[in-house]
Motif scaffolding. Structure first.
Motif, PDB file in Angstrom:
ATOM      1  N   ARG A   1       0.283  -1.586   0.382  1.00  0.00           N
ATOM      2  CA  ARG A   1       0.311   0.174  -0.112  1.00  0.00           C
ATOM      3  C   ARG A   1       0.924   1.391   0.346  1.00  0.00           C
ATOM      4  N   GLY A   2       1.669   1.105  -0.457  1.00  0.00           N
ATOM      5  CA  GLY A   2       2.594   2.339  -1.204  1.00  0.00           C
ATOM      6  C   GLY A   2       4.093   2.267  -0.113  1.00  0.00           C
ATOM      7  N   ASN A   3       4.239   1.933   0.802  1.00  0.00           N
ATOM      8  CA  ASN A   3       4.758   2.328   1.579  1.00  0.00           C
ATOM      9  C   ASN A   3       6.045   0.776   1.929  1.00  0.00           C
ATOM     10  N   GLU A   4       7.244   1.164   1.456  1.00  0.00           N
ATOM     11  CA  GLU A   4       8.865   0.295   0.844  1.00  0.00           C
ATOM     12  C   GLU A   4       9.025  -0.331   2.560  1.00  0.00           C
ATOM     13  N   ARG A   5       8.901  -1.539   2.548  1.00  0.00           N
ATOM     14  CA  ARG A   5       9.748  -2.152   3.210  1.00  0.00           C
ATOM     15  C   ARG A   5      10.698  -3.094   3.042  1.00  0.00           C
ATOM     16  N   ARG A   6      11.543  -3.495   3.794  1.00  0.00           N
ATOM     17  CA  ARG A   6      13.152  -3.731   3.467  1.00  0.00           C
ATOM     18  C   ARG A   6      13.618  -4.833   4.351  1.00  0.00           C
ATOM     19  N   ALA A   7      13.847  -6.074   4.483  1.00  0.00           N
ATOM     20  CA  ALA A   7      14.142  -6.785   5.633  1.00  0.00           C
ATOM     21  C   ALA A   7      16.050  -7.190   5.423  1.00  0.00           C
ATOM     22  N   VAL A   8      16.640  -7.504   5.922  1.00  0.00           N
ATOM     23  CA  VAL A   8      17.866  -8.688   5.744  1.00  0.00           C
ATOM     24  C   VAL A   8      18.008  -9.525   7.235  1.00  0.00           C
ATOM     25  N   VAL A   9      17.688 -10.983   5.964  1.00  0.00           N
ATOM     26  CA  VAL A   9      17.704 -12.255   6.959  1.00  0.00           C
ATOM     27  C   VAL A   9      18.858 -13.494   7.069  1.00  0.00           C
ATOM     28  N   ASP A  10      19.262 -13.844   7.657  1.00  0.00           N
ATOM     29  CA  ASP A  10      20.155 -14.921   7.633  1.00  0.00           C
ATOM     30  C   ASP A  10      19.606 -16.635   7.048  1.00  0.00           C
ATOM     31  N   THR A  11      18.364 -16.414   7.138  1.00  0.00           N
ATOM     32  CA  THR A  11      18.267 -17.815   6.861  1.00  0.00           C
ATOM     33  C   THR A  11      17.013 -17.828   5.481  1.00  0.00           C
ATOM     34  N   ILE A  12      16.459 -18.525   5.095  1.00  0.00           N
ATOM     35  CA  ILE A  12      15.257 -18.783   4.051  1.00  0.00           C
ATOM     36  C   ILE A  12      14.531 -19.590   5.194  1.00  0.00           C
ATOM     37  N   GLN A  13      14.158 -19.468   5.995  1.00  0.00           N
ATOM     38  CA  GLN A  13      13.447 -19.962   7.309  1.00  0.00           C
ATOM     39  C   GLN A  13      12.935 -18.662   7.697  1.00  0.00           C
ATOM     40  N   GLN A  14      13.598 -17.800   8.200  1.00  0.00           N
ATOM     41  CA  GLN A  14      13.736 -15.985   8.454  1.00  0.00           C
ATOM     42  C   GLN A  14      12.924 -15.268   7.419  1.00  0.00           C
ATOM     43  N   LEU A  15      13.298 -15.786   5.939  1.00  0.00           N
ATOM     44  CA  LEU A  15      12.617 -14.422   5.238  1.00  0.00           C
ATOM     45  C   LEU A  15      11.308 -15.543   4.172  1.00  0.00           C
ATOM     46  N   GLU A  16      11.175 -16.746   5.076  1.00  0.00           N
ATOM     47  CA  GLU A  16       9.122 -17.354   5.207  1.00  0.00           C
ATOM     48  C   GLU A  16       8.844 -15.892   5.732  1.00  0.00           C
ATOM     49  N   GLN A  17       9.678 -16.170   7.484  1.00  0.00           N
ATOM     50  CA  GLN A  17       8.308 -15.462   8.352  1.00  0.00           C
ATOM     51  C   GLN A  17       8.259 -13.909   8.725  1.00  0.00           C
ATOM     52  N   ARG A  18       9.412 -13.924   7.859  1.00  0.00           N
ATOM     53  CA  ARG A  18       8.863 -11.902   8.712  1.00  0.00           C
ATOM     54  C   ARG A  18       8.532 -11.785   6.588  1.00  0.00           C
ATOM     55  N   VAL A  19       8.956 -12.082   5.806  1.00  0.00           N
ATOM     56  CA  VAL A  19       8.484 -11.342   4.360  1.00  0.00           C
ATOM     57  C   VAL A  19       7.201 -12.314   3.395  1.00  0.00           C
ATOM     58  N   LEU A  20       7.952 -13.572   3.356  1.00  0.00           N
ATOM     59  CA  LEU A  20       6.504 -14.226   2.611  1.00  0.00           C
ATOM     60  C   LEU A  20       5.135 -14.650   2.928  1.00  0.00           C
ATOM     61  N   PHE A  21       5.752 -14.826   4.425  1.00  0.00           N
ATOM     62  CA  PHE A  21       3.783 -14.656   5.342  1.00  0.00           C
ATOM     63  C   PHE A  21       3.485 -13.619   5.486  1.00  0.00           C
ATOM     64  N   GLN A  22       3.946 -11.987   5.696  1.00  0.00           N
ATOM     65  CA  GLN A  22       3.009 -11.289   5.004  1.00  0.00           C
ATOM     66  C   GLN A  22       2.254 -10.883   4.134  1.00  0.00           C
ATOM     67  N   LEU A  23       3.096 -11.178   3.050  1.00  0.00           N
ATOM     68  CA  LEU A  23       2.398 -10.698   2.044  1.00  0.00           C
ATOM     69  C   LEU A  23       1.734 -11.831   1.248  1.00  0.00           C
ATOM     70  N   MET A  24       1.601 -13.432   1.117  1.00  0.00           N
ATOM     71  CA  MET A  24       0.987 -13.989   1.404  1.00  0.00           C
ATOM     72  C   MET A  24      -0.273 -13.661   1.565  1.00  0.00           C
ATOM     73  N   LEU A  25      -0.695 -13.485   2.604  1.00  0.00           N
ATOM     74  CA  LEU A  25      -1.713 -12.962   3.669  1.00  0.00           C
ATOM     75  C   LEU A  25      -2.728 -12.240   2.884  1.00  0.00           C
ATOM     76  N   GLY A  26      -2.055 -11.485   2.218  1.00  0.00           N
ATOM     77  CA  GLY A  26      -2.604 -10.273   1.232  1.00  0.00           C
ATOM     78  C   GLY A  26      -3.362 -11.031  -0.181  1.00  0.00           C
ATOM     79  N   ALA A  27      -2.666 -11.987  -0.530  1.00  0.00           N
ATOM     80  CA  ALA A  27      -2.275 -12.679  -1.834  1.00  0.00           C
ATOM     81  C   ALA A  27      -2.825 -13.579  -1.734  1.00  0.00           C
ATOM     82  N   GLY A  28      -3.520 -14.197  -0.900  1.00  0.00           N
ATOM     83  CA  GLY A  28      -4.492 -15.495  -0.953  1.00  0.00           C
ATOM     84  C   GLY A  28      -3.187 -16.645  -1.110  1.00  0.00           C
TER      85      GLY A  28
END
Length: 113
Positions: free
Chosen positions: A37-64
């Motif tokens: 919604r126009g807000n740029e976000r960024r994350a730096v993570v060490d593992t794929i699991q952290q990427l799933e939890q902090r980034v992909l989970f948020q995006l999947m909630l909105g995507a379906g």
């Protein structure tokens, strides 16, 4: 991002309505940027699991649920991008040191003249 920490893009596209870019840093860490919604976000993570939890989970909630395959593509791209890079979870912890106070000598007297 600092110039010496610029990575190479391993995946760029959309999950739902949100653009996502995932880079692999030379240190082996994963750097993700996305907009919600126009807000740029960024994350730096060490593992794929952290990427799933902090980034992909948020995006999947909105995507379906129709975007599950896209999320799997992101994970596969990151796994390929990690080849040949150091494992950031095995790096030695950075020791933080206390700064010395600028004043040396005995404490000042509180008495006013």
């Amino acid at each position: 991002m600092e110039p010496e920490q610029q990575g190479r893009t391993v995946w760029q596209g959309r999950i739902g309505d949100s653009p996502l870019r995932v880079d692999m840093l030379p240190s082996g860490r994963i750097f993700a940027t996305w907009s919600v919604r126009g807000n740029e976000r960024r994350a730096v993570v060490d593992t794929i699991q952290q990427l799933e939890q902090r980034v992909l989970f948020q995006l999947m909630l909105g995507a379906g649920p129709g975007q599950d395959e896209t999320a799997r593509q992101v994970i596969a791209a990151v796994q390929e991008g990690k080849v040949g890079l150091p494992d950031p979870t095995q790096a030695p912890a950075v020791v933080k040191r206390k700064k010395k106070s600028g004043r040396r000598g005995p404490p000042r007297s509180r008495r006013r003249r």
